[in-house]
Scaffold this motif. Structure first.
Motif, short mmCIF file in Angstrom:
data_model
loop_
_atom_site.label_atom_id
_atom_site.label_comp_id
_atom_site.label_asym_id
_atom_site.label_seq_id
_atom_site.Cartn_x
_atom_site.Cartn_y
_atom_site.Cartn_z
N ILE A 489 0.89 -1.17 0.13
CA ILE A 489 -0.08 0.12 -0.14
C ILE A 489 1.10 1.34 -0.11
O ILE A 489 1.78 1.30 0.50
N GLU A 490 0.53 2.30 -0.75
CA GLU A 490 1.24 3.59 -0.93
C GLU A 490 0.81 4.49 0.20
O GLU A 490 -0.48 4.62 0.27
N CYS A 491 1.63 4.79 1.12
CA CYS A 491 1.42 5.79 2.27
C CYS A 491 2.17 7.13 1.85
O CYS A 491 3.08 7.58 2.04
N LYS A 492 1.32 7.97 0.99
CA LYS A 492 1.83 9.20 0.70
C LYS A 492 0.75 10.38 1.11
O LYS A 492 0.46 10.56 2.20
N ASP A 493 0.29 11.16 0.05
CA ASP A 493 -0.47 12.21 0.49
C ASP A 493 -2.05 12.04 -0.01
O ASP A 493 -2.77 12.88 0.17
N LYS A 494 -2.29 10.94 -0.20
CA LYS A 494 -3.87 10.56 -0.65
C LYS A 494 -4.20 9.09 -0.06
O LYS A 494 -3.40 8.19 -0.16
N PRO A 495 -5.43 9.24 0.05
CA PRO A 495 -6.17 7.71 0.70
C PRO A 495 -5.68 6.64 -0.25
O PRO A 495 -5.74 6.85 -1.52
N ALA A 496 -5.58 5.23 0.17
CA ALA A 496 -5.55 4.41 -0.69
C ALA A 496 -5.97 2.95 0.20
O ALA A 496 -6.09 3.06 1.57
N VAL A 497 -6.40 1.82 -0.57
CA VAL A 497 -7.25 0.93 -0.19
C VAL A 497 -6.45 -0.56 -0.84
O VAL A 497 -6.19 -0.38 -2.04
N VAL A 498 -6.28 -1.50 -0.15
CA VAL A 498 -5.88 -2.84 -0.76
C VAL A 498 -6.37 -3.63 -0.06
O VAL A 498 -6.66 -3.69 1.40
N LYS A 499 -6.97 -4.66 -0.57
CA LYS A 499 -7.43 -5.97 -0.13
C LYS A 499 -6.68 -7.44 0.02
O LYS A 499 -6.47 -7.55 -1.42
N LEU A 500 -6.57 -8.05 0.90
CA LEU A 500 -5.57 -9.12 0.93
C LEU A 500 -6.50 -10.21 0.61
O LEU A 500 -7.79 -10.55 1.67
N ASP A 501 -6.33 -11.10 -0.27
CA ASP A 501 -7.11 -12.32 -0.51
C ASP A 501 -7.43 -13.21 0.50
O ASP A 501 -6.29 -13.61 1.37
N LYS A 502 -8.56 -14.01 0.75
CA LYS A 502 -8.84 -14.70 1.78
C LYS A 502 -8.03 -16.12 1.47
O LYS A 502 -7.69 -16.55 0.43
N ASN A 503 -7.95 -16.70 2.67
CA ASN A 503 -7.41 -18.25 2.50
C ASN A 503 -8.05 -19.04 3.60
O ASN A 503 -9.14 -18.76 4.08
N THR A 504 -7.42 -20.19 3.63
CA THR A 504 -8.10 -21.13 4.41
C THR A 504 -8.36 -20.98 6.02
O THR A 504 -9.07 -21.41 6.62
N GLU A 505 -7.65 -19.99 6.39
CA GLU A 505 -7.56 -19.52 8.01
C GLU A 505 -8.03 -18.12 8.34
O GLU A 505 -8.41 -17.80 9.31
N ALA A 506 -8.02 -17.36 7.22
CA ALA A 506 -8.28 -15.77 7.45
C ALA A 506 -9.42 -15.28 6.16
O ALA A 506 -8.86 -15.75 5.04
#
Length: 519
Positions: A489-506
């Motif tokens: 994820i880019e942490c600069k001067d504007k909002p950002a969102v990233v989604k991490l794919d589900k797996n067998t435990e999460a």
């Protein structure tokens, strides 16, 4: 949930709201047994999806089989009482009472809980009530419809709540509902369950010298951990209610109950405004003015009833009520952030320095400093697994820079530190850390869902530069796989969102970089 972390991240530990102990009589015996049995160890157990929340348990016992037997006793007692007190199951005793105006045969446990509601309704002048089920219904309907319930409806319910709501016949062991208002036992039911579970452990397992039960924020503490003088419990800051946020205060307790209620964890959102899930039964409106109230008391029912009531009363009224309850003390945090302590809290409160995060280095400059007012939030969900005696898996959440170097550990959960090395990726960077606090008093949490925050500082408390960072989530369940999630994820001067794919435990993990806003 045990957190293995340096000073800047020790506070994630057990998310909880109340430390509850059965009333009186156990203090001297517990200390004597601990002194006579020095060869004991502390064993930790963690589960999600236990009566709709999470369970964290610390057992001090001579060996692991004894500790595991105590855990099973706790789980069995929780389940037994769930079949009496839960309003989410149509087959329970309380649900049967709510379906009719006729006398219903009930257990002595339900009678005890209803007697407690009668007593605290009287003591609080009506600010505490066990029949707010209709208010819950109309406010849920209002949230779905996007409009505040009509005043005439709320006034009618409030007027109904001034009448006697139920009649108990102790000899016949029956309960009769006298109005149309359904009974809702959430305010003290969970704490009552915890206290009974601790009683069951004491009776069945005398070798257990100390115990800490944390059921979704209600915690029972008796005795002390090995080498300690009590259990260290943090109080969650209602304005930074992330699971890894630093507590606003700390308590050391043994053979006491601690409960926290607040408007920050659960609420109704209508037309852009938040309304507390805690109601003033005298008006039918959500309580206002207090964001959280934490109470230390001699028993769990008192702690839970007082914590809820203090969120309804004005602070000065609440302090007066607490002053009249032997052994009780409180910390009230108002909606504008003011902290109000009762005089008796000093008997339990730890030095504030224990809960201060490392200070920023004033002379340190970065070419591209972390954007002011921004933070990264990580929403992790461990879904319910239909497996016998399923325990919460070992989990680590941490931040790396774009070169793969570890920057900040946000959370580590696991039953026993010696097994954390099964988290192969995290262990390379996390071994050797230790924890301080055993529980954090907080408003009741939901099951399996954890919200973490990163403020742009590394594990030493130093600010980092803006740029790209990698969020890592590693999960390893007993007899399961070691699986990971990874996202940049880019942490600069504007909002950002990233989604991490589900797996067998999460389940899917949602990571956001955004400006910190007020509630």
């Amino acid at each position: 949930m045990s957190v293995v972390a340096p000073r800047a991240r020790v506070f994630l530990l057990l998310a909880a709201v109340a430390v509850c102990v059965a009333p009186g009589g156990h203090g001297a015996d517990t200390r004597a047994r601990a002194a006579d049995a020095p060869n004991v160890s502390e064993f930790e157990f963690h589960r999600d999806h236990v009566i709709g929340t999470s369970l964290d348990l610390c057992v001090v016992a001579p060996d692991e089989p004894t500790a595991e037997a105590a855990e099973l006793t706790v789980l069995n007692e929780i389940e037994r009482l769930r079949t009496i007190l839960s309003t989410y199951d149509a087959t329970t005793e309380i649900s049967k009472v709510n379906r009719t105006r006729e006398p219903v045969p009930v257990s002595h446990e339900l009678i005890e809980v209803l007697r407690a509601y009668e007593q605290w309704q009287l003591k609080s002048g009506g600010a505490f009530h066990g029949q707010v089920g209709d208010l819950v219904r109309v406010w849920k309907e209002g949230e779905r419809a996007g409009r505040v319930p009509e005043a005439v409806v709320l006034d009618r319910i409030a007027a109904d709540l001034k009448r006697p709501g139920f009649k108990l016949d102790t000899d016949a062991r029956t309960a009769t509902r006298l109005t149309d208002q359904p009974l809702n036992l959430n305010a003290v039911g969970k704490g009552y369950i915890i206290a009974k579970a601790a009683d069951a452990v004491r009776k069945a397992h005398p070798a257990v010298t100390a115990l800490l039960i944390n059921l979704g924020g209600d915690i029972l503490a008796f005795g002390s951990p090995p080498g300690g003088t009590g259990w260290a419990v943090g109080v969650q800051n209602p304005f930074t209610a992330f699971d890894n946020a630093a507590p606003v205060a700390g308590l050391r307790v043994t053979n006491q109950a601690v409960a926290t209620s607040g408007d920050y964890q659960r609420f109704y959102a209508i037309d852009g405004k938040r309304y507390s899930h805690i109601f003033d039964p005298r008006t039918g409106r959500p309580a206002e003015g207090v964001s959280s109230a934490t109470v230390v008391a001699n028993d769990n029912v008192t702690a839970n009833a007082l914590a809820t009531t203090l969120c309804v009363l004005k602070p000065e009224e609440g302090l007066k009520l607490v002053a009249g309850v032997p052994g009780a003390a409180c910390l009230i945090i108002t909606s504008d952030g003011k902290q109000i302590r009762s005089p008796g809290l000093k008997l339990f409160e730890l030095a504030p320095a224990r809960f201060a995060l490392p200070q920023d280095k004033k002379d340190e400059k970065k070419a591209d400093p972390w954007p002011v007012g921004f933070q990264v939030t990580v929403a992790v969900e461990l879904p319910k697994v239909e497996a016998k005696r399923y325990r919460k898996p070992y989990t680590a959440v941490w931040i790396e820079d774009d070169q793969g170097k570890a920057v900040k550990t946000l959370a580590v959960w696991g039953n026993a530190p010696k097994y954390l090395k099964t988290l192969r990726d995290w262990w390379k960077i996390g071994k050797g850390d230790g924890d301080l606090v055993k529980a954090v008093a907080r408003a009741t949490r939901g099951p399996g869902k954890y919200d973490l925050a990163w403020d742009g500082k590394d594990d030493k408390g130093n600010p980092v530069s803006q740029g790209k960072y990698v969020v890592r989530v590693e999960v390893h369940r007993e007899f399961g796989d070691d699986v990971t999630q990874r996202g940049e994820i880019e942490c600069k001067d504007k909002p950002a969102v990233v989604k991490l794919d589900k797996n067998t435990e999460a389940a899917e993990t949602v990571v956001e970089f955004k400006k910190v806003g007020k509630k």
